[in-house]
Design a protein around this motif. Structure first.
Motif, PDB file in Angstrom:
ATOM      1  N   GLY A  20      58.615  -1.644 -19.040  1.00  0.00           N
ATOM      2  CA  GLY A  20      58.806  -1.091 -17.967  1.00  0.00           C
ATOM      3  C   GLY A  20      58.992   0.538 -18.001  1.00  0.00           C
ATOM      4  O   GLY A  20      59.990   0.777 -17.770  1.00  0.00           O
ATOM      5  N   GLY A  21      58.141   0.948 -18.554  1.00  0.00           N
ATOM      6  CA  GLY A  21      57.943   2.291 -18.889  1.00  0.00           C
ATOM      7  C   GLY A  21      57.891   3.332 -17.985  1.00  0.00           C
ATOM      8  O   GLY A  21      57.773   4.692 -18.089  1.00  0.00           O
ATOM      9  N   CYS A  22      57.492   3.034 -16.688  1.00  0.00           N
ATOM     10  CA  CYS A  22      57.366   4.196 -15.744  1.00  0.00           C
ATOM     11  C   CYS A  22      58.682   4.680 -15.365  1.00  0.00           C
ATOM     12  O   CYS A  22      59.725   4.016 -15.297  1.00  0.00           O
ATOM     13  N   VAL A  23      58.597   5.875 -14.784  1.00  0.00           N
ATOM     14  CA  VAL A  23      59.741   6.615 -14.288  1.00  0.00           C
ATOM     15  C   VAL A  23      60.551   5.609 -13.515  1.00  0.00           C
ATOM     16  O   VAL A  23      59.956   5.189 -12.272  1.00  0.00           O
ATOM     17  N   GLU A  24      62.050   5.357 -13.623  1.00  0.00           N
ATOM     18  CA  GLU A  24      62.661   4.695 -12.727  1.00  0.00           C
ATOM     19  C   GLU A  24      62.799   5.161 -11.438  1.00  0.00           C
ATOM     20  O   GLU A  24      63.312   6.404 -11.322  1.00  0.00           O
ATOM     21  N   LEU A  25      62.867   4.469 -10.127  1.00  0.00           N
ATOM     22  CA  LEU A  25      63.390   5.105  -8.921  1.00  0.00           C
ATOM     23  C   LEU A  25      64.740   5.305  -8.946  1.00  0.00           C
ATOM     24  O   LEU A  25      65.753   4.638  -9.743  1.00  0.00           O
ATOM     25  N   GLY A  26      64.976   6.528  -8.574  1.00  0.00           N
ATOM     26  CA  GLY A  26      66.594   7.142  -8.438  1.00  0.00           C
ATOM     27  C   GLY A  26      67.013   7.544 -10.039  1.00  0.00           C
ATOM     28  O   GLY A  26      68.299   7.336 -10.218  1.00  0.00           O
ATOM     29  N   GLY A  73      54.951   8.318 -21.968  1.00  0.00           N
ATOM     30  CA  GLY A  73      54.385   7.542 -22.886  1.00  0.00           C
ATOM     31  C   GLY A  73      55.642   7.841 -24.062  1.00  0.00           C
ATOM     32  O   GLY A  73      55.377   7.066 -25.169  1.00  0.00           O
ATOM     33  N   TYR A  74      56.406   8.951 -24.037  1.00  0.00           N
ATOM     34  CA  TYR A  74      57.392   9.053 -24.909  1.00  0.00           C
ATOM     35  C   TYR A  74      58.471   8.110 -24.978  1.00  0.00           C
ATOM     36  O   TYR A  74      59.197   7.656 -25.880  1.00  0.00           O
ATOM     37  N   ARG A  75      58.493   7.066 -23.763  1.00  0.00           N
ATOM     38  CA  ARG A  75      59.328   6.110 -23.714  1.00  0.00           C
ATOM     39  C   ARG A  75      58.765   4.879 -23.919  1.00  0.00           C
ATOM     40  O   ARG A  75      59.269   3.900 -23.326  1.00  0.00           O
ATOM     41  N   GLN A  76      57.491   4.882 -24.299  1.00  0.00           N
ATOM     42  CA  GLN A  76      56.774   3.495 -24.422  1.00  0.00           C
ATOM     43  C   GLN A  76      56.379   3.445 -26.008  1.00  0.00           C
ATOM     44  O   GLN A  76      56.149   4.446 -26.481  1.00  0.00           O
ATOM     45  N   ASP A 150      46.574   4.684 -22.245  1.00  0.00           N
ATOM     46  CA  ASP A 150      47.474   5.681 -21.369  1.00  0.00           C
ATOM     47  C   ASP A 150      48.934   5.995 -21.878  1.00  0.00           C
ATOM     48  O   ASP A 150      49.516   6.989 -21.744  1.00  0.00           O
ATOM     49  N   VAL A 151      49.258   5.158 -22.623  1.00  0.00           N
ATOM     50  CA  VAL A 151      50.864   5.280 -23.518  1.00  0.00           C
ATOM     51  C   VAL A 151      50.612   6.444 -24.202  1.00  0.00           C
ATOM     52  O   VAL A 151      51.399   7.553 -24.069  1.00  0.00           O
ATOM     53  N   PHE A 152      49.580   6.968 -24.943  1.00  0.00           N
ATOM     54  CA  PHE A 152      49.346   7.920 -25.686  1.00  0.00           C
ATOM     55  C   PHE A 152      48.812   9.183 -24.860  1.00  0.00           C
ATOM     56  O   PHE A 152      49.124  10.241 -25.145  1.00  0.00           O
ATOM     57  N   ALA A 153      48.136   8.993 -23.672  1.00  0.00           N
ATOM     58  CA  ALA A 153      47.717  10.165 -22.997  1.00  0.00           C
ATOM     59  C   ALA A 153      48.857  10.734 -22.059  1.00  0.00           C
ATOM     60  O   ALA A 153      49.035  12.027 -21.839  1.00  0.00           O
ATOM     61  N   LYS A 154      49.945   9.768 -21.788  1.00  0.00           N
ATOM     62  CA  LYS A 154      51.064  10.339 -21.179  1.00  0.00           C
ATOM     63  C   LYS A 154      52.128  10.972 -22.071  1.00  0.00           C
ATOM     64  O   LYS A 154      53.290  10.526 -22.124  1.00  0.00           O
ATOM     65  N   LEU A 279      61.618  16.509 -22.152  1.00  0.00           N
ATOM     66  CA  LEU A 279      60.706  15.397 -22.072  1.00  0.00           C
ATOM     67  C   LEU A 279      60.629  14.526 -23.330  1.00  0.00           C
ATOM     68  O   LEU A 279      59.799  13.466 -23.475  1.00  0.00           O
ATOM     69  N   GLY A 280      61.427  14.761 -24.451  1.00  0.00           N
ATOM     70  CA  GLY A 280      61.260  14.023 -25.630  1.00  0.00           C
ATOM     71  C   GLY A 280      60.641  14.470 -26.841  1.00  0.00           C
ATOM     72  O   GLY A 280      60.396  13.812 -27.700  1.00  0.00           O
ATOM     73  N   GLU A 281      60.415  15.802 -26.748  1.00  0.00           N
ATOM     74  CA  GLU A 281      59.421  16.634 -27.569  1.00  0.00           C
ATOM     75  C   GLU A 281      60.425  17.599 -28.356  1.00  0.00           C
ATOM     76  O   GLU A 281      61.441  17.765 -27.674  1.00  0.00           O
ATOM     77  N   ASP A 282      59.909  17.855 -29.563  1.00  0.00           N
ATOM     78  CA  ASP A 282      60.506  18.864 -30.409  1.00  0.00           C
ATOM     79  C   ASP A 282      60.015  20.303 -30.274  1.00  0.00           C
ATOM     80  O   ASP A 282      58.802  20.368 -30.563  1.00  0.00           O
ATOM     81  N   PRO A 283      60.471  21.395 -29.380  1.00  0.00           N
ATOM     82  CA  PRO A 283      59.974  22.583 -29.295  1.00  0.00           C
ATOM     83  C   PRO A 283      59.641  23.406 -30.422  1.00  0.00           C
ATOM     84  O   PRO A 283      58.945  24.519 -30.660  1.00  0.00           O
TER      85      PRO A 283
END
Length: 463
Positions: A20-26, A73-76, A150-154, A279-283
């Motif tokens: 269920g990795g897509c962005v949740e509504l709300g 993809g960071y959440r998958q 798609d997981v890695f593309a996102k 976004l889940g990355e390390d700047p």
């Protein structure tokens, strides 16, 4: 080029995947979303914009939604995608040869993906081709190949690492005899404000091919690659343009050659770093260290300024009459046209670029000379290089041209919007046309039709 993070990748394989990795509504109240919104407001203010004006009030939230959707993809993770989709299929387990597809290979071609370039944060398009040679009398559901890619593309990506991660995930997940991945990648090459006026031959896209192989495909000179390439030849792929693995950044992202514009606004740079972190990355990851500065320097092309004053001075200084040998389109003795004037702009709703061509037709009235194509191109650029929507851009070009050409003007704008691919709708290859008509063009159907028929019938996207 970013190094493949094998340790992080193995953890993902072990932990499985959240389907269920897509962005949740709300999700608007999530801390990450709020942090991105706050950072986008800083960027808009740095551009001299009023964050409360109509058209921008919801831009921070729209940008946050687009970025979180585009980096889901960071959440998958990848393990359960394939583990639940392996099916028994008897193959050639003895003797010489492999089972599956043609010559042992199963290939899924033309998977449309998009990803965000980790070097500049602009989205790039991907046409992905995945092949594998089954083993162990099992095959995988074909849709899972697309889902793993798609997981890695996102995620914030480098194309070579994207190819490597997809290849490694499939090789680890389905344990085939071998896996091959070929990516056709297109990165928008957006000119800066100054170069747009002077580089008439600017190439709007960087196109590169990236490959990765595992198992029997690990050696890129292996015979099995010949089968793979043969099955892609009808897709117009030129393997001679494959980017060398050790020079991915140098030959890929145009921002590597960004012009020196002086120091970037430190507050805006910090805001972009905050977005990357949310976004889940390390700047602070090596490949991302300069990304906030590059993005801010690019974004400053669209800084709000008094373009009308600049435009008036620029045009008035160049309003010399045409020489007889200047080539200009004539639809009949009164209707003139200039076609395929390039433009580049920035969508104010999502802070994503859009680009395309402008066609201008006008009815010459007595006492008004035709004007040079360079002046009409300048008008297009002056209105394009700011936060825009295509409808407003079309109207502004028409109104400005009308003031110089006697009032009877028609403008058609054809554009490709990256927000149409880098959000949930992902409509690859879509194109938007808008029209503005002034003066006699608004009532003279025959003149409108004549001008419309003069517009070339070819796409502006991905060419």
């Amino acid at each position: 080029m970013g190094a493949f993070d094998e340790g992080r990748f193995n953890v993902e394989l072990e932990n499985g995947v959240n389907l269920g990795g897509c962005v949740e509504l709300g999700f608007e109240e999530d801390p990450e979303t709020v942090a991105i919104e706050d950072s986008v407001k800083i960027l808009l203010q740095g551009l001299g914009e009023d964050v409360n004006r109509e058209g921008l009030r919801k831009t921070p939230l729209r940008v946050a939604k687009a970025l979180r959707e585009g980096t889901r993809g960071y959440r998958q993770r990848v393990n359960d995608i394939v583990q639940g989709a392996l099916f028994p299929e008897a193959g050639l387990e003895t003797g010489i040869g492999h089972a599956g597809g043609a010559g042992g290979i199963v290939i899924v071609r033309d998977l449309d993906l998009f990803s965000y370039c980790e070097c500049c944060l602009l989205p790039f398009q991907v046409k992905c081709h995945v092949g594998y040679v089954p083993s162990g009398q099992r095959v995988v559901g074909l849709s899972k190949l697309s889902r793993v890619a798609d997981v890695f593309a996102k995620r914030l990506q480098d194309p070579q690492r994207l190819a490597d991660e997809v290849c490694s995930a499939l090789h680890s997940g389905i344990k085939p005899t071998g896996v091959a991945v070929v990516l056709q990648c297109l990165h928008i090459h957006f000119p800066n404000f100054e170069s747009a006026f002077f580089d008439l031959n600017h190439q709007g896209w960087v196109k590169m091919l990236f490959t990765s192989g595992a198992g029997v495909f690990e050696d890129d000179k292996a015979d099995i690659w010949g089968d793979f390439r043969s099955l892609l030849k009808f897709r117009g792929i030129n393997f001679e343009k494959t980017c060398p693995r050790d020079s991915s950044y140098k030959c890929w992202c145009p921002s590597q050659a960004i012009s020196k514009m002086g120091p970037a606004n430190s507050g805006m740079v910090s805001a972009v770093a905050s977005i990357i972190r949310s976004l889940g990355e390390d700047p602070l990851r090596n490949e991302l260290l300069e990304t906030p500065t590059r993005f801010v320097k690019w974004l400053m092309n669209f800084k709000n300024c008094d373009l009308e004053m600049k435009l008036n001075g620029f045009v008035l200084g160049r309003m010399d009459a045409l020489r007889p040998n200047v080539n200009i389109g004539h639809l009949d003795e009164d209707i003139h046209s200039e076609l395929n004037l390039s433009f580049w702009s920035q969508c104010e709703h999502h802070l994503l670029p859009f680009h395309g061509v402008v066609h201008i037709g006008y009815i010459r009235t007595e006492g008004v000379n035709p004007i040079r194509k360079t002046i009409l191109q300048s008008i297009v650029h002056f209105h394009g290089f700011k936060l825009q929507v295509q409808e407003r851009l079309t109207r502004q070009i028409a109104e400005t041209a009308s003031s110089l050409l006697g009032g009877d003007v028609m403008v058609v704008v054809e554009a490709n919007h990256t927000c149409m691919i880098s959000r949930g709708i992902e409509k690859f290859g879509s194109n938007t046309a808008t029209v503005a008509v002034l003066g006699r063009f608004s009532t003279d159907l025959a003149s409108r039709e004549k001008f419309m028929q003069s517009i070339p019938n070819f796409p502006t996207a991905r060419e």
